[in-house]
Scaffold this active site. Sequence first.
Site, PDB file in Angstrom:
ATOM      1  N   ASP A  56       0.841  -1.200   0.000  1.00 46.93           N
ATOM      2  CA  ASP A  56       0.000   0.000   0.000  1.00 46.93           C
ATOM      3  C   ASP A  56       0.878   1.253   0.000  1.00 46.93           C
ATOM      4  O   ASP A  56       0.380   2.370  -0.096  1.00 46.93           O
ATOM      5  CB  ASP A  56      -1.005  -0.010   1.154  1.00 46.93           C
ATOM      6  CG  ASP A  56      -0.344   0.014   2.508  1.00 46.93           C
ATOM      7  OD1 ASP A  56       0.897  -0.122   2.595  1.00 46.93           O
ATOM      8  OD2 ASP A  56      -1.081   0.178   3.519  1.00 46.93           O
ATOM      9  N   SER A  57       2.217   1.045   0.059  1.00 41.63           N
ATOM     10  CA  SER A  57       3.147   2.163  -0.160  1.00 41.63           C
ATOM     11  C   SER A  57       3.001   2.701  -1.582  1.00 41.63           C
ATOM     12  O   SER A  57       3.527   3.770  -1.903  1.00 41.63           O
ATOM     13  CB  SER A  57       4.590   1.727   0.090  1.00 41.63           C
ATOM     14  OG  SER A  57       4.875   0.527  -0.598  1.00 41.63           O
ATOM     15  N   ASP A  95      -1.134  -6.124  -0.636  1.00 40.84           N
ATOM     16  CA  ASP A  95      -1.385  -5.468   0.651  1.00 40.84           C
ATOM     17  C   ASP A  95      -2.859  -5.078   0.750  1.00 40.84           C
ATOM     18  O   ASP A  95      -3.398  -4.455  -0.186  1.00 40.84           O
ATOM     19  CB  ASP A  95      -0.541  -4.174   0.697  1.00 40.84           C
ATOM     20  CG  ASP A  95       0.177  -3.993   2.016  1.00 40.84           C
ATOM     21  OD1 ASP A  95      -0.050  -4.785   2.940  1.00 40.84           O
ATOM     22  OD2 ASP A  95       0.989  -3.054   2.086  1.00 40.84           O
ATOM     23  N   LYS A 125      -1.283  -9.333   2.590  1.00 40.34           N
ATOM     24  CA  LYS A 125      -0.643  -8.838   3.815  1.00 40.34           C
ATOM     25  C   LYS A 125      -1.597  -7.886   4.518  1.00 40.34           C
ATOM     26  O   LYS A 125      -2.337  -7.144   3.846  1.00 40.34           O
ATOM     27  CB  LYS A 125       0.671  -8.109   3.493  1.00 40.34           C
ATOM     28  CG  LYS A 125       1.356  -7.548   4.736  1.00 40.34           C
ATOM     29  CD  LYS A 125       2.768  -7.064   4.448  1.00 40.34           C
ATOM     30  CE  LYS A 125       2.859  -5.673   3.906  1.00 40.34           C
ATOM     31  NZ  LYS A 125       2.238  -4.624   4.730  1.00 40.34           N
ATOM     32  N   GLU A 127      -1.936  -5.336   8.308  1.00 40.96           N
ATOM     33  CA  GLU A 127      -1.205  -4.749   9.435  1.00 40.96           C
ATOM     34  C   GLU A 127      -1.959  -4.980  10.747  1.00 40.96           C
ATOM     35  O   GLU A 127      -3.184  -4.920  10.777  1.00 40.96           O
ATOM     36  CB  GLU A 127      -1.019  -3.239   9.222  1.00 40.96           C
ATOM     37  CG  GLU A 127      -0.148  -2.903   8.029  1.00 40.96           C
ATOM     38  CD  GLU A 127       0.096  -1.402   7.875  1.00 40.96           C
ATOM     39  OE1 GLU A 127      -0.300  -0.605   8.762  1.00 40.96           O
ATOM     40  OE2 GLU A 127       0.693  -1.017   6.845  1.00 40.96           O
ATOM     41  N   GLU A 194       8.557  -3.992  11.183  1.00 41.95           N
ATOM     42  CA  GLU A 194       8.997  -2.706  10.620  1.00 41.95           C
ATOM     43  C   GLU A 194       9.475  -1.763  11.720  1.00 41.95           C
ATOM     44  O   GLU A 194       8.750  -1.467  12.681  1.00 41.95           O
ATOM     45  CB  GLU A 194       7.851  -2.061   9.812  1.00 41.95           C
ATOM     46  CG  GLU A 194       8.256  -0.716   9.217  1.00 41.95           C
ATOM     47  CD  GLU A 194       7.397  -0.234   8.059  1.00 41.95           C
ATOM     48  OE1 GLU A 194       6.518  -0.977   7.593  1.00 41.95           O
ATOM     49  OE2 GLU A 194       7.622   0.920   7.613  1.00 41.95           O
TER      50      GLU A 194
HETATM   51  O1  KIV Z   1       3.462  -1.159   1.770  1.00 36.40           O
HETATM   52  C1  KIV Z   1       4.632  -1.519   1.877  1.00 36.40           C
HETATM   53  O2  KIV Z   1       5.476  -1.226   1.029  1.00 36.40           O
HETATM   54  C2  KIV Z   1       4.995  -2.319   3.030  1.00 36.40           C
HETATM   55  C3  KIV Z   1       6.410  -2.755   3.168  1.00 36.40           C
HETATM   56  C4  KIV Z   1       7.325  -1.641   3.303  1.00 36.40           C
HETATM   57  C5  KIV Z   1       6.592  -3.776   4.217  1.00 36.40           C
HETATM   58  O3  KIV Z   1       4.172  -2.622   3.816  1.00 36.40           O
END
Ligand code: KIV
Length: 277
Positions: A56-57, A95, A125, A127, A194
Amino acid sequence: MPETALYGGVTHRRITIRDLQQAKDRGERWPMLTAYDYSTARVFDAAGIPVLLVGDSAANMVYGYDTTVPVTVDELLPLVRGVVRGTSRALVVADLPFGSYQSSAAQALDTAARFLKEGGAQAVKLEGGQRVVPQVEALVAAGVPVMAHIGLTPQSVNALGGYRVQGRGDEAAHRLLQDAKALQQAGAFAVVLEVVPSDVAAQVTSELHIPTIGIGAGPGCDAQVLVWHDMAGFREGDGPKFAKRFAEVGSVLGDAAARFADEVRTGTYPGPEHEYH
Ligand code: KIV
């Protein structure tokens, strides 16, 4: 599968969560990068990166938002499709963005199903620690591999009061370890740590049987992940302290664009070799 299977060039099928577990059991470290599009994913797949995360980055790196909070499932899904099309060997992890899984296990399952069915991802993934255990259990029960993510969880930046080191001090370190164990117990196949102190990450790694994936968590983790823009020098500014720049892609691209512009202005490009007759 050969011992170095996760390091590229030796397998013609996709990496599975079983391969990652076997790598941990052998004590073999592995790299993971983010990817957000077909062309970059192809390069990373060919380079032997065994796991690609459509993070989600993308909120920051693709869409230019200040945080990861605003990005939506509909914005991430096309990126997942591109990364899946660009890879034949990497395990692609999607994500789950903020607001797409926190309400309930049912909501998490609906969102994950979209990323697997419409996006083609092989895992998701999310959080959070103990509070997302019901979501992890429901996903795993439905056959969805889940990568967990604790420590600095950027979707909670407003609650954490900024991007700060997590798990510092005995009590916070204990909570982090308890979260990691709860996620492992719930069926997560790996856990991202992280921005946590290196000794805490090393302890979590030694107490878990599933792989830990560090980002700003020191060398004691089983794997390391970076946002690819940080890894390759393509982020505005210096980026986080933990990120090493393995190239200067931003300046290479900027120089190429400037040379192109210059040659167009001076009439050097296109030359005779670029013409059709
Ligand atoms: O969204 C992302 O890029 C991440 C990683 C940095 C672990 O969650």
